[in-house]
Design a protein around this motif. Structure first.
Motif, PDB file in Angstrom:
ATOM      1  N   LEU A  25      71.316  31.762  16.212  1.00  0.00           N
ATOM      2  CA  LEU A  25      71.044  30.389  16.653  1.00  0.00           C
ATOM      3  C   LEU A  25      72.095  29.896  17.673  1.00  0.00           C
ATOM      4  O   LEU A  25      72.073  29.179  18.619  1.00  0.00           O
ATOM      5  N   ARG A  26      73.214  30.245  17.297  1.00  0.00           N
ATOM      6  CA  ARG A  26      74.488  29.724  17.908  1.00  0.00           C
ATOM      7  C   ARG A  26      74.999  30.830  18.983  1.00  0.00           C
ATOM      8  O   ARG A  26      76.204  30.778  19.473  1.00  0.00           O
ATOM      9  N   HIS A  27      74.257  31.885  19.238  1.00  0.00           N
ATOM     10  CA  HIS A  27      74.378  32.871  20.037  1.00  0.00           C
ATOM     11  C   HIS A  27      75.940  33.477  19.932  1.00  0.00           C
ATOM     12  O   HIS A  27      76.524  33.836  20.630  1.00  0.00           O
ATOM     13  N   LYS A  28      76.077  33.666  18.513  1.00  0.00           N
ATOM     14  CA  LYS A  28      77.327  34.341  17.942  1.00  0.00           C
ATOM     15  C   LYS A  28      77.086  35.577  16.885  1.00  0.00           C
ATOM     16  O   LYS A  28      77.954  35.794  16.248  1.00  0.00           O
ATOM     17  N   GLU A  29      75.843  36.133  17.220  1.00  0.00           N
ATOM     18  CA  GLU A  29      75.568  37.323  16.076  1.00  0.00           C
ATOM     19  C   GLU A  29      76.158  38.346  16.357  1.00  0.00           C
ATOM     20  O   GLU A  29      76.319  38.709  17.514  1.00  0.00           O
ATOM     21  N   PRO A  30      76.611  39.084  15.464  1.00  0.00           N
ATOM     22  CA  PRO A  30      77.147  40.416  15.938  1.00  0.00           C
ATOM     23  C   PRO A  30      76.257  41.492  16.233  1.00  0.00           C
ATOM     24  O   PRO A  30      74.686  41.369  16.113  1.00  0.00           O
ATOM     25  N   ARG A  31      76.579  42.615  16.893  1.00  0.00           N
ATOM     26  CA  ARG A  31      75.555  43.510  17.379  1.00  0.00           C
ATOM     27  C   ARG A  31      75.667  44.629  16.163  1.00  0.00           C
ATOM     28  O   ARG A  31      76.580  44.999  15.748  1.00  0.00           O
ATOM     29  N   TYR A  32      74.211  45.120  16.047  1.00  0.00           N
ATOM     30  CA  TYR A  32      74.146  46.259  14.865  1.00  0.00           C
ATOM     31  C   TYR A  32      73.991  47.355  15.480  1.00  0.00           C
ATOM     32  O   TYR A  32      72.893  47.256  16.441  1.00  0.00           O
ATOM     33  N   LEU A  33      74.288  48.664  15.183  1.00  0.00           N
ATOM     34  CA  LEU A  33      74.000  50.006  15.648  1.00  0.00           C
ATOM     35  C   LEU A  33      72.504  50.281  15.123  1.00  0.00           C
ATOM     36  O   LEU A  33      71.420  50.778  15.754  1.00  0.00           O
ATOM     37  N   GLY A  34      72.225  49.720  13.974  1.00  0.00           N
ATOM     38  CA  GLY A  34      70.782  49.873  13.402  1.00  0.00           C
ATOM     39  C   GLY A  34      69.937  48.575  13.243  1.00  0.00           C
ATOM     40  O   GLY A  34      70.442  47.726  14.191  1.00  0.00           O
ATOM     41  N   HIS A  35      69.299  48.462  12.618  1.00  0.00           N
ATOM     42  CA  HIS A  35      68.630  46.954  12.412  1.00  0.00           C
ATOM     43  C   HIS A  35      69.344  46.138  11.856  1.00  0.00           C
ATOM     44  O   HIS A  35      70.190  46.121  11.059  1.00  0.00           O
ATOM     45  N   ASN A  36      69.342  44.779  12.610  1.00  0.00           N
ATOM     46  CA  ASN A  36      69.936  43.708  12.288  1.00  0.00           C
ATOM     47  C   ASN A  36      69.267  43.095  11.147  1.00  0.00           C
ATOM     48  O   ASN A  36      68.166  43.317  10.675  1.00  0.00           O
ATOM     49  N   PRO A  37      69.778  42.230  10.399  1.00  0.00           N
ATOM     50  CA  PRO A  37      69.197  41.686   9.236  1.00  0.00           C
ATOM     51  C   PRO A  37      67.839  41.006   9.159  1.00  0.00           C
ATOM     52  O   PRO A  37      66.862  41.363   8.453  1.00  0.00           O
ATOM     53  N   LEU A 106      64.155  51.460  24.897  1.00  0.00           N
ATOM     54  CA  LEU A 106      64.705  53.007  25.131  1.00  0.00           C
ATOM     55  C   LEU A 106      65.680  53.352  24.059  1.00  0.00           C
ATOM     56  O   LEU A 106      65.469  54.504  23.718  1.00  0.00           O
ATOM     57  N   ALA A 107      66.388  52.645  23.364  1.00  0.00           N
ATOM     58  CA  ALA A 107      67.195  53.092  22.070  1.00  0.00           C
ATOM     59  C   ALA A 107      66.140  53.528  20.975  1.00  0.00           C
ATOM     60  O   ALA A 107      66.242  54.593  20.419  1.00  0.00           O
ATOM     61  N   MET A 108      65.030  52.961  20.791  1.00  0.00           N
ATOM     62  CA  MET A 108      64.160  53.288  19.729  1.00  0.00           C
ATOM     63  C   MET A 108      63.478  54.489  20.010  1.00  0.00           C
ATOM     64  O   MET A 108      63.130  55.155  19.324  1.00  0.00           O
ATOM     65  N   ILE A 109      63.126  54.812  21.530  1.00  0.00           N
ATOM     66  CA  ILE A 109      62.525  56.048  22.069  1.00  0.00           C
ATOM     67  C   ILE A 109      63.604  57.197  21.788  1.00  0.00           C
ATOM     68  O   ILE A 109      63.162  58.402  21.169  1.00  0.00           O
ATOM     69  N   THR A 110      64.685  56.975  22.349  1.00  0.00           N
ATOM     70  CA  THR A 110      65.917  58.041  22.383  1.00  0.00           C
ATOM     71  C   THR A 110      66.581  58.161  21.060  1.00  0.00           C
ATOM     72  O   THR A 110      67.092  59.259  20.702  1.00  0.00           O
ATOM     73  N   GLY A 111      66.701  56.889  20.301  1.00  0.00           N
ATOM     74  CA  GLY A 111      67.746  57.186  19.085  1.00  0.00           C
ATOM     75  C   GLY A 111      69.011  57.070  19.461  1.00  0.00           C
ATOM     76  O   GLY A 111      69.731  57.511  18.545  1.00  0.00           O
ATOM     77  N   ARG A 112      69.252  56.562  20.736  1.00  0.00           N
ATOM     78  CA  ARG A 112      70.792  56.384  21.142  1.00  0.00           C
ATOM     79  C   ARG A 112      70.981  54.981  21.334  1.00  0.00           C
ATOM     80  O   ARG A 112      70.237  54.463  22.174  1.00  0.00           O
ATOM     81  N   LYS A 113      72.204  54.473  20.932  1.00  0.00           N
ATOM     82  CA  LYS A 113      72.601  53.227  21.606  1.00  0.00           C
ATOM     83  C   LYS A 113      74.081  53.632  22.140  1.00  0.00           C
ATOM     84  O   LYS A 113      74.543  54.587  21.779  1.00  0.00           O
ATOM     85  N   ARG A 114      74.663  52.724  22.723  1.00  0.00           N
ATOM     86  CA  ARG A 114      75.869  52.803  23.298  1.00  0.00           C
ATOM     87  C   ARG A 114      76.859  52.667  22.106  1.00  0.00           C
ATOM     88  O   ARG A 114      76.541  52.173  20.956  1.00  0.00           O
ATOM     89  N   ALA A 115      78.171  53.158  22.321  1.00  0.00           N
ATOM     90  CA  ALA A 115      79.115  53.394  21.214  1.00  0.00           C
ATOM     91  C   ALA A 115      79.466  52.049  20.671  1.00  0.00           C
ATOM     92  O   ALA A 115      79.455  50.927  21.346  1.00  0.00           O
ATOM     93  N   PRO A 116      79.797  52.089  19.389  1.00  0.00           N
ATOM     94  CA  PRO A 116      80.158  50.505  18.957  1.00  0.00           C
ATOM     95  C   PRO A 116      81.397  50.079  19.301  1.00  0.00           C
ATOM     96  O   PRO A 116      82.443  50.928  19.755  1.00  0.00           O
ATOM     97  N   ALA A 117      81.446  48.720  19.738  1.00  0.00           N
ATOM     98  CA  ALA A 117      82.768  48.075  19.944  1.00  0.00           C
ATOM     99  C   ALA A 117      83.284  47.172  18.878  1.00  0.00           C
ATOM    100  O   ALA A 117      82.744  47.462  17.833  1.00  0.00           O
ATOM    101  N   GLY A 118      84.364  46.545  18.845  1.00  0.00           N
ATOM    102  CA  GLY A 118      85.077  46.010  17.854  1.00  0.00           C
ATOM    103  C   GLY A 118      84.579  45.041  17.207  1.00  0.00           C
ATOM    104  O   GLY A 118      84.490  45.280  15.819  1.00  0.00           O
ATOM    105  N   GLY A 119      83.341  44.471  17.624  1.00  0.00           N
ATOM    106  CA  GLY A 119      82.753  43.520  16.592  1.00  0.00           C
ATOM    107  C   GLY A 119      81.194  43.907  16.145  1.00  0.00           C
ATOM    108  O   GLY A 119      80.591  43.234  15.432  1.00  0.00           O
ATOM    109  N   ASP A 120      80.854  45.069  16.554  1.00  0.00           N
ATOM    110  CA  ASP A 120      79.703  45.684  16.061  1.00  0.00           C
ATOM    111  C   ASP A 120      79.888  46.060  14.654  1.00  0.00           C
ATOM    112  O   ASP A 120      80.907  46.489  14.120  1.00  0.00           O
ATOM    113  N   ILE A 121      78.663  45.946  14.054  1.00  0.00           N
ATOM    114  CA  ILE A 121      78.601  46.532  12.688  1.00  0.00           C
ATOM    115  C   ILE A 121      77.647  47.620  12.515  1.00  0.00           C
ATOM    116  O   ILE A 121      76.421  47.801  13.239  1.00  0.00           O
ATOM    117  N   LEU A 122      77.976  48.718  11.845  1.00  0.00           N
ATOM    118  CA  LEU A 122      77.507  50.006  11.880  1.00  0.00           C
ATOM    119  C   LEU A 122      76.326  49.626  10.983  1.00  0.00           C
ATOM    120  O   LEU A 122      75.160  50.162  10.798  1.00  0.00           O
TER     121      LEU A 122
END
Length: 122
Positions: A25-37, A106-122
């Motif tokens: 809601l504050r637009h500060k959520e981390p990026r998840y490589l899998g499903h977010n919560p 596209l990520a759901m279809i291919t199973g690929r997302k860009r590489a994680p960055a510093g604030g990303d959660i695996l």
């Protein structure tokens, strides 16, 4: 191969899920490589609703529950709630795609997302 679709990987605690919702809601959520919560909550809800629809649909074919009003009403309510949940899921996918500048469909279809960055959660 990553195991991002496993329940053990993407089910988060209620506390973490609420914290993520607040961050979103504050637009500060981390990026998840899998499903977010919140995505994980939606997956569980969708599975439960589809299972409930299947169960109540089957129940209506049995002698014991044929014509039983609460079974029919539950079946209809779950079907209508499923449509709402699907719409919310699509809105969530669009929101996260725009927020993190990536095509989640596209990520759901291919199973690929860009590489994680510093604030990303695996």
């Amino acid at each position: 191969m990553a195991s991002y679709a496993r329940f053990s990987q993407f089910i988060r605690s209620p506390t973490l899920t609420l914290l993520y919702a607040g961050d979103m809601l504050r637009h500060k959520e981390p990026r998840y490589l899998g499903h977010n919560p919140l995505g994980a909550v939606m997956v569980v809800l969708l599975l439960l609703m589809v299972g409930g629809i299947a169960l109540t649909g089957w129940m209506q074919t049995t002698d014991a529950y044929w014509g039983v009003e609460w079974v029919e009403e539950t079946h209809e309510a779950l079907a209508e709630l499923l449509l709402v949940a699907i719409a919310l899921h699509v809105v969530g996918v669009i929101h996260v795609s725009l927020r993190h500048h990536e095509n989640l469909v596209l990520a759901m279809i291919t199973g690929r997302k860009r590489a994680p960055a510093g604030g990303d959660i695996l």
